[in-house]
Structure formats: C-alpha cells, structure tokens
Design a protein around this motif. Structure first.
Motif, PDB file in Angstrom:
ATOM      1  N   LEU A 214      -9.102   0.646  -5.995  1.00  0.00           N
ATOM      2  CA  LEU A 214      -9.242   1.733  -7.228  1.00  0.00           C
ATOM      3  C   LEU A 214      -8.137   2.420  -7.539  1.00  0.00           C
ATOM      4  O   LEU A 214      -6.995   2.366  -6.659  1.00  0.00           O
ATOM      5  CB  LEU A 214     -10.541   2.631  -6.430  1.00  0.00           C
ATOM      6  N   HIS A 215      -7.999   2.850  -8.704  1.00  0.00           N
ATOM      7  CA  HIS A 215      -6.802   3.603  -9.266  1.00  0.00           C
ATOM      8  C   HIS A 215      -6.440   4.714  -8.334  1.00  0.00           C
ATOM      9  O   HIS A 215      -7.256   5.564  -8.102  1.00  0.00           O
ATOM     10  CB  HIS A 215      -7.029   3.887 -10.475  1.00  0.00           C
ATOM     11  N   GLY A 216      -5.267   4.429  -7.555  1.00  0.00           N
ATOM     12  CA  GLY A 216      -4.793   5.450  -6.624  1.00  0.00           C
ATOM     13  C   GLY A 216      -5.179   5.305  -5.204  1.00  0.00           C
ATOM     14  O   GLY A 216      -5.083   6.245  -4.336  1.00  0.00           O
ATOM     15  N   GLY A 217      -6.224   4.434  -4.927  1.00  0.00           N
ATOM     16  CA  GLY A 217      -6.586   4.213  -3.687  1.00  0.00           C
ATOM     17  C   GLY A 217      -7.156   2.758  -3.371  1.00  0.00           C
ATOM     18  O   GLY A 217      -7.397   1.939  -4.045  1.00  0.00           O
ATOM     19  N   MET A 218      -7.308   2.763  -1.803  1.00  0.00           N
ATOM     20  CA  MET A 218      -7.777   1.512  -1.315  1.00  0.00           C
ATOM     21  C   MET A 218      -8.625   1.589  -0.099  1.00  0.00           C
ATOM     22  O   MET A 218      -8.492   2.702   0.686  1.00  0.00           O
ATOM     23  CB  MET A 218      -6.608   0.710  -0.895  1.00  0.00           C
ATOM     24  N   ARG A 219      -9.872   0.983  -0.058  1.00  0.00           N
ATOM     25  CA  ARG A 219     -10.883   0.898   0.834  1.00  0.00           C
ATOM     26  C   ARG A 219     -10.817  -0.269   1.746  1.00  0.00           C
ATOM     27  O   ARG A 219     -10.619  -1.378   1.131  1.00  0.00           O
ATOM     28  CB  ARG A 219     -12.330   1.216   0.301  1.00  0.00           C
ATOM     29  N   ASN A 220     -10.842  -0.241   2.905  1.00  0.00           N
ATOM     30  CA  ASN A 220     -10.897  -1.430   4.031  1.00  0.00           C
ATOM     31  C   ASN A 220      -9.513  -1.901   3.871  1.00  0.00           C
ATOM     32  O   ASN A 220      -9.159  -3.186   3.952  1.00  0.00           O
ATOM     33  CB  ASN A 220     -11.894  -2.383   3.650  1.00  0.00           C
ATOM     34  N   GLY A 221      -8.496  -1.247   4.006  1.00  0.00           N
ATOM     35  CA  GLY A 221      -7.127  -1.458   3.858  1.00  0.00           C
ATOM     36  C   GLY A 221      -6.805  -2.157   5.243  1.00  0.00           C
ATOM     37  O   GLY A 221      -5.660  -2.914   5.283  1.00  0.00           O
ATOM     38  N   ASP A 222      -7.630  -1.819   6.157  1.00  0.00           N
ATOM     39  CA  ASP A 222      -7.089  -2.669   7.474  1.00  0.00           C
ATOM     40  C   ASP A 222      -7.519  -3.890   7.442  1.00  0.00           C
ATOM     41  O   ASP A 222      -6.775  -4.794   7.919  1.00  0.00           O
ATOM     42  CB  ASP A 222      -8.022  -2.071   8.670  1.00  0.00           C
ATOM     43  N   LYS A 223      -8.391  -4.579   6.777  1.00  0.00           N
ATOM     44  CA  LYS A 223      -8.805  -6.075   6.283  1.00  0.00           C
ATOM     45  C   LYS A 223      -7.496  -6.422   5.910  1.00  0.00           C
ATOM     46  O   LYS A 223      -6.988  -7.489   5.946  1.00  0.00           O
ATOM     47  CB  LYS A 223      -9.891  -6.091   5.698  1.00  0.00           C
ATOM     48  N   TRP A 224      -6.885  -5.813   4.907  1.00  0.00           N
ATOM     49  CA  TRP A 224      -5.665  -6.480   4.125  1.00  0.00           C
ATOM     50  C   TRP A 224      -4.693  -6.313   5.044  1.00  0.00           C
ATOM     51  O   TRP A 224      -3.991  -7.637   5.270  1.00  0.00           O
ATOM     52  CB  TRP A 224      -5.450  -5.629   2.997  1.00  0.00           C
ATOM     53  N   ASN A 225      -4.244  -5.393   5.935  1.00  0.00           N
ATOM     54  CA  ASN A 225      -3.551  -5.319   6.729  1.00  0.00           C
ATOM     55  C   ASN A 225      -3.487  -6.541   7.953  1.00  0.00           C
ATOM     56  O   ASN A 225      -2.601  -7.466   8.436  1.00  0.00           O
ATOM     57  CB  ASN A 225      -3.202  -4.163   7.457  1.00  0.00           C
ATOM     58  N   THR A 226      -4.689  -7.104   8.188  1.00  0.00           N
ATOM     59  CA  THR A 226      -4.932  -7.839   9.493  1.00  0.00           C
ATOM     60  C   THR A 226      -4.701  -9.270   8.643  1.00  0.00           C
ATOM     61  O   THR A 226      -4.028 -10.014   9.090  1.00  0.00           O
ATOM     62  CB  THR A 226      -6.438  -7.777   9.762  1.00  0.00           C
ATOM     63  N   PHE A 227      -5.205  -9.535   7.278  1.00  0.00           N
ATOM     64  CA  PHE A 227      -4.694 -10.706   6.654  1.00  0.00           C
ATOM     65  C   PHE A 227      -3.395 -10.983   6.348  1.00  0.00           C
ATOM     66  O   PHE A 227      -2.704 -11.997   6.833  1.00  0.00           O
ATOM     67  CB  PHE A 227      -5.536 -10.588   5.142  1.00  0.00           C
ATOM     68  N   MET A 228      -2.644  -9.843   6.221  1.00  0.00           N
ATOM     69  CA  MET A 228      -1.070 -10.120   6.022  1.00  0.00           C
ATOM     70  C   MET A 228      -0.350 -10.448   7.581  1.00  0.00           C
ATOM     71  O   MET A 228       0.300 -11.260   7.473  1.00  0.00           O
ATOM     72  CB  MET A 228      -0.490  -8.851   5.519  1.00  0.00           C
ATOM     73  N   LYS A 229      -1.169  -9.896   8.476  1.00  0.00           N
ATOM     74  CA  LYS A 229      -0.302 -10.161   9.655  1.00  0.00           C
ATOM     75  C   LYS A 229      -0.589 -11.517  10.097  1.00  0.00           C
ATOM     76  O   LYS A 229       0.256 -12.221  10.672  1.00  0.00           O
ATOM     77  CB  LYS A 229      -1.066  -9.204  10.891  1.00  0.00           C
ATOM     78  N   ASN A 230      -1.839 -12.001   9.670  1.00  0.00           N
ATOM     79  CA  ASN A 230      -2.270 -13.490  10.232  1.00  0.00           C
ATOM     80  C   ASN A 230      -1.380 -14.465   9.351  1.00  0.00           C
ATOM     81  O   ASN A 230      -1.309 -15.526   9.805  1.00  0.00           O
ATOM     82  CB  ASN A 230      -3.660 -13.518   9.892  1.00  0.00           C
ATOM     83  N   VAL A 231      -1.222 -14.285   8.162  1.00  0.00           N
ATOM     84  CA  VAL A 231      -0.318 -14.859   7.263  1.00  0.00           C
ATOM     85  C   VAL A 231       1.089 -15.214   7.770  1.00  0.00           C
ATOM     86  O   VAL A 231       1.618 -16.049   7.948  1.00  0.00           O
ATOM     87  CB  VAL A 231      -0.194 -14.488   5.815  1.00  0.00           C
ATOM     88  N   LYS A 232       1.634 -13.989   8.450  1.00  0.00           N
ATOM     89  CA  LYS A 232       2.993 -14.015   8.833  1.00  0.00           C
ATOM     90  C   LYS A 232       2.825 -14.778  10.221  1.00  0.00           C
ATOM     91  O   LYS A 232       3.994 -15.346  10.357  1.00  0.00           O
ATOM     92  CB  LYS A 232       3.409 -12.747   9.112  1.00  0.00           C
ATOM     93  N   LYS A 233       1.764 -14.696  10.901  1.00  0.00           N
ATOM     94  CA  LYS A 233       1.802 -15.542  12.178  1.00  0.00           C
ATOM     95  C   LYS A 233       1.306 -16.850  11.981  1.00  0.00           C
ATOM     96  O   LYS A 233       1.164 -17.608  13.123  1.00  0.00           O
ATOM     97  CB  LYS A 233       0.783 -14.922  13.206  1.00  0.00           C
ATOM     98  N   LYS A 234       0.993 -17.425  10.761  1.00  0.00           N
ATOM     99  CA  LYS A 234       0.577 -18.613  10.324  1.00  0.00           C
ATOM    100  C   LYS A 234      -0.791 -19.032  10.988  1.00  0.00           C
ATOM    101  O   LYS A 234      -0.936 -20.125  11.434  1.00  0.00           O
ATOM    102  CB  LYS A 234       1.450 -19.819  10.633  1.00  0.00           C
TER     103      LYS A 234
END
Length: 157
Positions: free
Chosen positions: A55-75
C-alpha cells in the motif's frame, strides 16, 4: 502522482531492457498453487491469503517477501504473490515463481480501473535487482526478462 508512477515505470522498462532470445523456454514448475483470490481482493483479504500487500507507504506480510528474496539468493525454489494497490484502490497482482535459476512472473492488472481487461501476462526473468529512482527511492525490479512487458517493481521499504 500518476505522472511520477508513469515516469518510474518508463525508467524501469528502460533499465530492465533485455535481449530477447530465439529459443523455446520451459516455464518453471509450480511447486504449489497460490491461494484462491477472493473478490473484491481488498488489502485485508489479500493479507489473509498470504499475499505480500503493498500500500502507499507500507507493506504487509513483508516477512514473506524477505523469505522469498533469501531463497532466491540461495538458489532455492520459492514463490510469492505480491498485490499492490493503486491510489484509487485497484489491485495489481504479480505472482513470482522461482525454480532455482529463473523467475516466472505473472502480471494481472484486470482489477485496476486503468488496467487491461485482457489476459494475464507471463514472462521469464533471470533475477531480481534494485534500482534508484530520480527521487532517490529504491525499488526491487526483475532483471533479464525475455518479453519486457509489464515490469515488476516494488518499493524497498
């Protein structure tokens, strides 16, 4: 605000330009299906479905995005659905599926009043990077995409 958004999208298209290849692409295998989208898919429903909600100025379930990014980095295979809301409240949905080497991006803006009522669009991209806008904001973007249509961008909060 619409001009700024259009400018950012134009910059993203130029920055994420990639060379199209004349080859057949095997789309990544979906590891699990995304939860069904409950209409009208407001932010609360999207959050309950497990979407990363922007949403403008915020994010919900940001932990899911962080987990996705970590998994992409770890392939490691993973997937995430990101639902962004326009100022007018329209939902724009990106489903990203990472197979360990490429990201399948599915784009659906049919719930946005200014969006396309046509089919959902899919692209294959090599990775995720960041870019800085002229205003100094940092965005996540997909890189090395084959079709260069409807680029994914998400503010880094």
């Amino acid at each position: 605000m619409k001009r700024v958004l259009l400018t950012v999208l134009l910059v993203l298209i130029v920055l994420t330009a990639c060379e199209a290849k004349n080859r057949t692409v095997d789309y990544p295998v979906i590891t699990k299906s995304f939860p069904e989208i409950i209409e009208p898919h407001n932010p609360e429903q999207a959050e309950q479905s497990g979407d990363v909600v922007v949403l403008h100025g915020g994010m919900r379930n940001g932990d899911k995005w962080n987990t996705f990014m970590k998994n992409v980095k770890k392939k490691q295979q993973d997937q995430v659905r990101v639902t962004m809301y326009t100022i007018e409240g329209g939902a724009i949905i990106h489903e990203l599926i990472y197979d360990g080497s490429a990201i399948q991006s599915t784009y659906d803006n049919s719930r946005d009043a200014y969006g396309s009522k046509q089919e959902v669009k899919t692209d294959i991209c090599k990775g995720i990077g960041t870019m800085k806008s002229e205003q100094g904001r940092i965005f996540y973007v997909l890189t090395g995409c084959e079709k260069e249509e409807n680029p994914f961008w998400m503010p880094k909060l």
